[in-house]
Design a protein around this motif. Sequence first.
Motif, PDB file in Angstrom:
ATOM      1  N   MET A   1       0.931  -1.303   0.065  1.00  0.00           N
ATOM      2  CA  MET A   1       0.022   0.064   0.002  1.00  0.00           C
ATOM      3  C   MET A   1       0.792   1.275   0.032  1.00  0.00           C
ATOM      4  SD  MET A   1      -3.415   0.734  -0.077  1.00  0.00           S
ATOM      5  CE  MET A   1      -3.783  -0.973   0.231  1.00  0.00           C
ATOM      6  N   SER A   2       0.235   2.545  -0.281  1.00  0.00           N
ATOM      7  CA  SER A   2       0.975   3.651  -0.135  1.00  0.00           C
ATOM      8  C   SER A   2       0.951   4.323   0.955  1.00  0.00           C
ATOM      9  CB  SER A   2       0.625   4.284  -1.746  1.00  0.00           C
ATOM     10  OG  SER A   2      -0.723   4.660  -1.184  1.00  0.00           O
ATOM     11  N   GLN A   3       1.824   5.325   1.088  1.00  0.00           N
ATOM     12  CA  GLN A   3       1.702   6.217   2.425  1.00  0.00           C
ATOM     13  C   GLN A   3       0.274   6.865   2.478  1.00  0.00           C
ATOM     14  OE1 GLN A   3       4.783   9.142   2.206  1.00  0.00           O
ATOM     15  NE2 GLN A   3       3.774  10.480   3.754  1.00  0.00           N
ATOM     16  N   TYR A   4       0.007   7.477   1.419  1.00  0.00           N
ATOM     17  CA  TYR A   4      -1.357   8.302   1.442  1.00  0.00           C
ATOM     18  C   TYR A   4      -2.547   7.427   1.322  1.00  0.00           C
ATOM     19  CZ  TYR A   4       1.677  12.331   1.256  1.00  0.00           C
ATOM     20  OH  TYR A   4       2.628  13.372   1.416  1.00  0.00           O
ATOM     21  N   GLY A   5      -2.254   6.294   0.967  1.00  0.00           N
ATOM     22  CA  GLY A   5      -3.543   5.446   1.027  1.00  0.00           C
ATOM     23  C   GLY A   5      -3.528   4.675   2.334  1.00  0.00           C
ATOM     24  N   ASP A   6      -2.500   4.371   2.767  1.00  0.00           N
ATOM     25  CA  ASP A   6      -2.442   4.122   4.375  1.00  0.00           C
ATOM     26  C   ASP A   6      -3.040   5.018   5.271  1.00  0.00           C
ATOM     27  OD1 ASP A   6      -1.596   1.407   3.640  1.00  0.00           O
ATOM     28  OD2 ASP A   6       0.596   2.234   4.098  1.00  0.00           O
ATOM     29  N   ILE A   7      -2.597   6.122   4.999  1.00  0.00           N
ATOM     30  CA  ILE A   7      -3.099   7.362   6.078  1.00  0.00           C
ATOM     31  C   ILE A   7      -4.866   7.328   6.088  1.00  0.00           C
ATOM     32  CG2 ILE A   7      -3.221   9.750   6.633  1.00  0.00           C
ATOM     33  CD1 ILE A   7      -0.127   9.859   5.913  1.00  0.00           C
ATOM     34  N   ALA A   8      -5.209   7.285   4.600  1.00  0.00           N
ATOM     35  CA  ALA A   8      -6.565   7.421   4.541  1.00  0.00           C
ATOM     36  C   ALA A   8      -7.348   6.214   4.696  1.00  0.00           C
ATOM     37  CB  ALA A   8      -7.037   7.636   2.761  1.00  0.00           C
ATOM     38  N   ILE A   9      -6.879   5.027   4.926  1.00  0.00           N
ATOM     39  CA  ILE A   9      -7.549   3.904   5.546  1.00  0.00           C
ATOM     40  C   ILE A   9      -7.712   4.022   7.005  1.00  0.00           C
ATOM     41  CG2 ILE A   9      -7.371   1.521   5.523  1.00  0.00           C
ATOM     42  CD1 ILE A   9      -5.912   1.226   2.985  1.00  0.00           C
ATOM     43  N   ASP A  23     -10.171  15.926  11.285  1.00  0.00           N
ATOM     44  CA  ASP A  23      -9.650  15.191  12.470  1.00  0.00           C
ATOM     45  C   ASP A  23      -9.295  13.911  12.483  1.00  0.00           C
ATOM     46  OD1 ASP A  23     -10.461  17.680  13.668  1.00  0.00           O
ATOM     47  OD2 ASP A  23     -11.973  17.005  14.928  1.00  0.00           O
ATOM     48  N   ALA A  24      -9.854  13.093  11.946  1.00  0.00           N
ATOM     49  CA  ALA A  24      -9.609  11.537  11.538  1.00  0.00           C
ATOM     50  C   ALA A  24      -8.185  11.560  10.759  1.00  0.00           C
ATOM     51  CB  ALA A  24     -10.500  10.858  10.987  1.00  0.00           C
ATOM     52  N   TRP A  25      -8.161  12.385   9.591  1.00  0.00           N
ATOM     53  CA  TRP A  25      -7.092  12.362   8.896  1.00  0.00           C
ATOM     54  C   TRP A  25      -5.848  13.044   9.633  1.00  0.00           C
ATOM     55  CZ3 TRP A  25      -5.692  11.032   4.050  1.00  0.00           C
ATOM     56  CH2 TRP A  25      -4.744  11.322   3.469  1.00  0.00           C
ATOM     57  N   GLN A  26      -5.977  13.745  10.422  1.00  0.00           N
ATOM     58  CA  GLN A  26      -4.975  14.574  11.292  1.00  0.00           C
ATOM     59  C   GLN A  26      -4.357  13.373  12.327  1.00  0.00           C
ATOM     60  OE1 GLN A  26      -5.551  18.327  12.904  1.00  0.00           O
ATOM     61  NE2 GLN A  26      -3.837  18.225  14.410  1.00  0.00           N
ATOM     62  N   ALA A  31      -0.366   9.512  13.657  1.00  0.00           N
ATOM     63  CA  ALA A  31      -0.153   8.083  14.009  1.00  0.00           C
ATOM     64  C   ALA A  31       0.819   7.378  13.199  1.00  0.00           C
ATOM     65  CB  ALA A  31      -1.433   7.294  14.272  1.00  0.00           C
ATOM     66  N   MET A  32       0.884   7.622  11.892  1.00  0.00           N
ATOM     67  CA  MET A  32       1.920   7.005  10.917  1.00  0.00           C
ATOM     68  C   MET A  32       3.142   7.859  10.973  1.00  0.00           C
ATOM     69  SD  MET A  32       0.092   4.660   9.339  1.00  0.00           S
ATOM     70  CE  MET A  32       0.495   4.344   7.573  1.00  0.00           C
TER      71      MET A  32
END
Length: 114
Positions: A1-9, A23-26, A31-32
């Motif tokens: 998976m990709s960095q931003y894909g992982d963050i989105a998930i 807030d969830a994105w932040q 966390a990542m």
Amino acid sequence: MSQYGDIAILAVELFPDLQDPRDAWQMATEAMGQDIQTQDQVALHTFLALCEAGKVLGIPASATGPLDGDPLLMALQDLPTNPQAADGLQSTAQEVLLGLWTVGLLGEGSPEQA
């Protein structure tokens, strides 16, 4: 998976507790272990646009979502039949879109829902 894909998930997973996609994105970004960069803003806006349009499972649409002619929504609509549909988007936007789509978090047509 990709960095931003992982963050989105991860952001989708955090949403039920936070009830706010931004807030969830932040929190997912922190966390990542990622620093907020200009590229992150493109990824964030992609994530928020998908959420606002009601395309992310488990996150309700908002009244200010993108219009149907938005390139992001057009790419999402074409993904089930055209795997290259996201090619015209910026790379970080592609990572968010494809990351969520691949694991079945984007409405009907995601591979995990088939």
